[in-house]
Motif scaffolding. Structure first.
Motif, mmCIF file in Angstrom:
data_model
loop_
_atom_site.group_PDB
_atom_site.id
_atom_site.type_symbol
_atom_site.label_atom_id
_atom_site.label_comp_id
_atom_site.label_asym_id
_atom_site.label_seq_id
_atom_site.Cartn_x
_atom_site.Cartn_y
_atom_site.Cartn_z
ATOM 1 N N LEU A 1 0.815 -0.827 0.240
ATOM 2 C CA LEU A 1 0.369 0.238 -0.292
ATOM 3 C C LEU A 1 1.299 1.472 -0.043
ATOM 4 O O LEU A 1 1.511 1.208 1.099
ATOM 5 C CB LEU A 1 -0.886 -0.262 1.133
ATOM 6 N N LEU A 2 0.869 1.918 -1.134
ATOM 7 C CA LEU A 2 1.877 3.409 -1.252
ATOM 8 C C LEU A 2 0.455 4.577 -0.783
ATOM 9 O O LEU A 2 -0.572 4.436 -1.666
ATOM 10 C CB LEU A 2 1.783 3.512 -3.162
ATOM 11 N N VAL A 3 0.734 4.879 0.301
ATOM 12 C CA VAL A 3 0.090 6.571 0.739
ATOM 13 C C VAL A 3 0.753 7.564 1.245
ATOM 14 O O VAL A 3 1.883 7.293 1.342
ATOM 15 C CB VAL A 3 -0.122 6.097 1.913
ATOM 16 N N LYS A 4 0.730 8.737 0.104
ATOM 17 C CA LYS A 4 0.983 9.609 0.523
ATOM 18 C C LYS A 4 0.642 11.508 0.305
ATOM 19 O O LYS A 4 -0.465 10.962 -0.055
ATOM 20 C CB LYS A 4 1.521 9.819 -0.875
ATOM 21 N N GLN A 5 0.730 11.799 1.771
ATOM 22 C CA GLN A 5 -0.212 12.766 1.829
ATOM 23 C C GLN A 5 0.996 14.468 1.453
ATOM 24 O O GLN A 5 2.664 14.315 1.211
ATOM 25 C CB GLN A 5 -0.263 13.131 3.584
ATOM 26 N N GLU A 6 0.471 14.848 1.032
ATOM 27 C CA GLU A 6 1.032 16.627 1.089
ATOM 28 C C GLU A 6 1.889 16.727 1.924
ATOM 29 O O GLU A 6 1.910 16.724 2.988
ATOM 30 C CB GLU A 6 -0.227 18.232 0.566
ATOM 31 N N LEU B 1 6.871 10.036 1.637
ATOM 32 C CA LEU B 1 5.896 8.542 0.812
ATOM 33 C C LEU B 1 5.978 7.267 1.516
ATOM 34 O O LEU B 1 7.081 6.921 2.956
ATOM 35 C CB LEU B 1 6.330 8.073 -0.084
ATOM 36 N N GLN B 2 5.002 6.346 2.116
ATOM 37 C CA GLN B 2 4.966 5.754 3.298
ATOM 38 C C GLN B 2 4.475 3.770 2.290
ATOM 39 O O GLN B 2 3.383 4.249 1.250
ATOM 40 C CB GLN B 2 3.576 5.749 4.218
ATOM 41 N N ILE B 3 5.557 3.171 2.589
ATOM 42 C CA ILE B 3 5.356 2.091 1.999
ATOM 43 C C ILE B 3 4.558 1.310 3.379
ATOM 44 O O ILE B 3 5.523 0.744 3.518
ATOM 45 C CB ILE B 3 5.870 1.329 1.030
ATOM 46 N N LEU B 4 3.192 -0.011 2.842
ATOM 47 C CA LEU B 4 3.000 -0.087 4.117
ATOM 48 C C LEU B 4 2.492 -1.936 2.973
ATOM 49 O O LEU B 4 1.889 -1.766 2.132
ATOM 50 C CB LEU B 4 1.814 -0.095 4.767
ATOM 51 N N ASP B 5 3.400 -2.926 4.066
ATOM 52 C CA ASP B 5 3.089 -4.401 3.978
ATOM 53 C C ASP B 5 1.779 -4.732 4.429
ATOM 54 O O ASP B 5 1.533 -4.997 5.495
ATOM 55 C CB ASP B 5 4.157 -4.983 3.840
ATOM 56 N N VAL B 6 0.576 -4.723 3.427
ATOM 57 C CA VAL B 6 -0.977 -5.334 4.609
ATOM 58 C C VAL B 6 -0.774 -6.578 4.847
ATOM 59 O O VAL B 6 -1.659 -6.614 5.461
ATOM 60 C CB VAL B 6 -1.895 -5.183 3.960
ATOM 61 N N ARG B 7 0.039 -7.123 4.803
ATOM 62 C CA ARG B 7 0.386 -8.844 5.432
ATOM 63 C C ARG B 7 1.096 -8.429 6.376
ATOM 64 O O ARG B 7 0.858 -9.332 7.913
ATOM 65 C CB ARG B 7 0.867 -9.896 3.881
ATOM 66 N N THR B 8 2.606 -8.126 6.730
ATOM 67 C CA THR B 8 2.342 -7.636 7.571
ATOM 68 C C THR B 8 2.913 -6.539 8.626
ATOM 69 O O THR B 8 3.408 -6.451 10.244
ATOM 70 C CB THR B 8 4.606 -8.630 7.860
ATOM 71 N N PHE B 9 2.442 -5.223 7.986
ATOM 72 C CA PHE B 9 2.241 -4.387 8.399
ATOM 73 C C PHE B 9 3.599 -3.172 8.493
ATOM 74 O O PHE B 9 4.020 -2.865 9.128
ATOM 75 C CB PHE B 9 1.511 -3.975 9.494
ATOM 76 N N GLU B 10 4.435 -4.376 7.889
ATOM 77 C CA GLU B 10 5.701 -3.664 7.654
ATOM 78 C C GLU B 10 6.157 -2.798 6.899
ATOM 79 O O GLU B 10 5.687 -2.187 6.617
ATOM 80 C CB GLU B 10 6.861 -4.679 7.066
ATOM 81 N N HIS B 11 6.896 -1.367 7.080
ATOM 82 C CA HIS B 11 6.174 0.010 7.435
ATOM 83 C C HIS B 11 7.540 0.708 7.048
ATOM 84 O O HIS B 11 8.564 0.361 7.291
ATOM 85 C CB HIS B 11 5.642 0.420 8.525
ATOM 86 N N THR B 12 7.677 1.396 5.428
ATOM 87 C CA THR B 12 8.643 2.097 4.933
ATOM 88 C C THR B 12 8.737 3.260 4.512
ATOM 89 O O THR B 12 7.909 3.455 3.879
ATOM 90 C CB THR B 12 9.382 1.487 3.521
ATOM 91 N N CYS C 1 12.007 9.593 2.112
ATOM 92 C CA CYS C 1 12.093 11.025 1.989
ATOM 93 C C CYS C 1 11.306 12.466 0.933
ATOM 94 O O CYS C 1 10.969 11.480 -0.472
ATOM 95 C CB CYS C 1 13.305 11.517 2.280
ATOM 96 N N ARG C 2 10.697 13.407 1.470
ATOM 97 C CA ARG C 2 9.807 13.369 0.571
ATOM 98 C C ARG C 2 10.647 14.410 -0.529
ATOM 99 O O ARG C 2 10.586 14.659 -1.474
ATOM 100 C CB ARG C 2 8.633 14.566 1.234
ATOM 101 N N SER C 3 11.853 14.742 -0.248
ATOM 102 C CA SER C 3 12.937 15.244 -1.035
ATOM 103 C C SER C 3 12.953 14.226 -2.404
ATOM 104 O O SER C 3 13.484 14.674 -2.923
ATOM 105 C CB SER C 3 13.853 15.752 -0.246
ATOM 106 N N GLU C 4 12.819 13.125 -1.953
ATOM 107 C CA GLU C 4 14.019 12.147 -2.673
ATOM 108 C C GLU C 4 12.847 11.410 -3.713
ATOM 109 O O GLU C 4 12.425 11.436 -4.505
ATOM 110 C CB GLU C 4 14.451 10.604 -2.112
ATOM 111 N N PHE C 5 11.431 11.196 -3.064
ATOM 112 C CA PHE C 5 9.913 10.732 -4.507
ATOM 113 C C PHE C 5 9.382 12.065 -4.157
ATOM 114 O O PHE C 5 8.492 12.299 -2.659
ATOM 115 C CB PHE C 5 9.925 9.373 -3.724
ATOM 116 N N MET C 6 8.928 13.188 -4.854
ATOM 117 C CA MET C 6 7.918 13.715 -5.726
ATOM 118 C C MET C 6 6.706 12.905 -5.521
ATOM 119 O O MET C 6 6.774 12.527 -6.690
ATOM 120 C CB MET C 6 8.734 15.115 -5.574
#
Length: 478
Positions: A287-292, A296-307, A310-315
């Motif tokens: 699951l990819l979630v980005k707020q203004e 950027l948040q990357i969530l594994d919905v099976r394990t809920f591992e969270h990555t 940085c907003r300056s690297e991924f616009m």
């Protein structure tokens, strides 16, 4: 962006795969949003040796030349058409090829079918005098073309779908098709979405807030989802993500089986308060979630591992294309393309691949079924003396390495090393400004490379089809 093909309704259509019934005035970004769907629903199987794939691609495109020109415009107009704007010349917004037939849809709503065997126009697909075709979808499950249209008699307010077998179109009888989803009220903000990967069709009737899933093989309804709190549905292979109305500090989510609608997981994702959500995307278990102005948040919905990235690297990009089996995704931003993995790492930056259109209009991008190559309409080289004005180039690049393998441009032939079977010096006679393509082709290469508005690659025939703002379709072939 979600998968499938959603299409918006208006008398001046924009192509797409999710077709959304629009208000009287089209939404400004629909053309771009919808055209992305054409690309992102193809699964990949890039298992071949990479070096072989690159050399094979260079050889495949080495001698491609401008061969034919088709015109979607008929000065007299199809005799059945009564709407004045259907008779006017307008740009090509979508090209689809199937079974040696090239379908070209103009922004006006006229759609023409051309035979690659005879190089003649077979017919127009508009079978009603007030029909405005909004988008096309080739259904490989039953070898048919689905057209999605609006009608003047209905004030262009409702989507109507029709399925026509390719064989009927080949015979010049497009009116032999039959209507689809007649029971559904597809008025704005309703939509129909074609999902080729899962073999499903998703419809949304805004009138009663009901989503329905149909089988793409025979169009039978499989199940429905009735929930007024669902704000959006995103489709991935095997699953659907239901996004509910955002609460103050979280957004409720559900993952359903695409086959029968069974709920596989229900959970909420925490959000920053008072921050706009740029996007929520589902990619298999990711699951990819980005707020203004947030990471950027990357969530594994099976394990809920969270990555977090940085907003300056991924616009925030303008669009995504997911490469399912490689566990990678493409992003489009400011005319550039990049490849990322789900650890949030930049995998590839493309060389010599500056997209022509600033809005990253993916009508001008094609990704091969193996998803190892991207073919795009790009800015020409600054030293290309014959590419002045509106002439760009058609670039072929390797997705995994970012290397530009070949290109069509006004001053040089395929491939990048400038070799040419007709002229070893690299100054290809076929790509000069002189008209040396035979009587059937009226445009020069430089002219054909101006203002390209749609692009399609036929992998079986190894031909590239481009459409321009004049309603012309050009065939680039060996």
């Amino acid at each position: 962006m979600e998968g499938g093909k959603r299409i918006t309704v208006s008398p001046r259509p924009c192509c797409g795969r999710r077709i959304v019934a629009a208000k009287k005035r089209p939404r400004a970004n629909d053309g771009f949003v919808n055209s992305v769907k054409k690309l992102q629903r193809r699964e990949i199987s890039s298992k071949r040796d990479r070096a072989f794939t690159m050399s094979d691609a260079q050889e495949r495109f080495r001698n491609i030349r401008l061969q034919e020109e088709y015109d979607t415009h008929d000065p007299k107009g199809p005799s059945s058409m009564v709407l004045p704007f259907l008779r006017k010349r307008s740009k090509i917004i979508e090209i689809v090829a199937a079974r040696d037939i090239v379908f070209a849809l103009a922004q006006s709503g006229v759609c023409a079918a051309f035979s690659r065997e005879t190089n003649q126009r077979i017919c127009f697909l508009n079978v009603s005098p007030d029909e405005v075709i909004r988008s096309l979808f080739y259904n490989k499950n039953n070898d048919s073309l689905i057209t999605v249209s609006v009608y003047a008699s209905d004030s262009y307010s409702s989507l109507k779908c029709r399925s026509t077998r390719i064989e009927y179109i080949r015979r010049g009888t497009p009116d032999a098709g039959f209507a689809l989803f007649e029971s559904e009220s597809l008025k704005w903000p309703g939509f129909v979405e074609f999902d080729d990967v899962n073999g499903k069709v998703l419809t949304y009737s805004a009138q009663d807030s009901i989503y329905k899933v149909f089988d793409l093989k025979n169009y039978t309804m499989l199940y429905s989802i009735s929930d007024k709190n669902v704000q959006e549905i995103k489709i991935s292979p095997g699953i659907m993500l239901l996004i509910y109305a955002k609460a103050s500090s979280h957004v409720p989510l559900k993952i359903l089986s695409i086959e029968d609608g069974t709920i596989l997981k229900s959970f909420s994702h925490l959000l920053y308060r008072n921050k706009k959500v740029d996007f929520i995307e589902q990619f298999n278990e990711k699951l990819l979630v980005k707020q203004e102005n947030e990471n950027l948040q990357i969530l594994d919905v099976r394990t809920f591992e969270h990555t977090e990235v940085c907003r300056s690297e991924f616009m925030t990009p303008s669009a995504f294309i997911f490469l399912y089996e490689n566990q990678l995704f493409l992003t489009f931003r400011n005319r550039t393309v990049a490849v990322w993995n789900f650890r949030g790492e930049l995998v590839t930056s493309f060389e010599d691949h500056l997209l022509w259109h600033p809005d990253c209009n993916t009508n001008n991008i094609y990704i091969t079924s193996d998803q190892d190559l991207i073919i795009s309409y790009c800015k020409a080289d600054s030293d290309d003396s014959l590419s002045e004005g509106n002439a760009g180039s058609i670039n072929v690049s390797n997705i995994l390495t970012g290397k530009c393998l070949a290109k069509i441009r006004a001053s040089n032939s395929f491939p990048v090393d400038n070799s040419c079977s007709d002229n070893p010096s690299g100054s290809c006679c076929c790509n000069s400004k002189k008209r040396k393509h035979g009587s059937k082709t009226r445009s020069t290469v430089a002219e054909a490379l101006e203002d390209i508005t749609a692009l399609f690659y036929d992998e079986e025939r190894n031909e590239i089809y481009t459409g321009n703002r004049h309603g012309l379709v050009h065939v680039w072939s060996n």
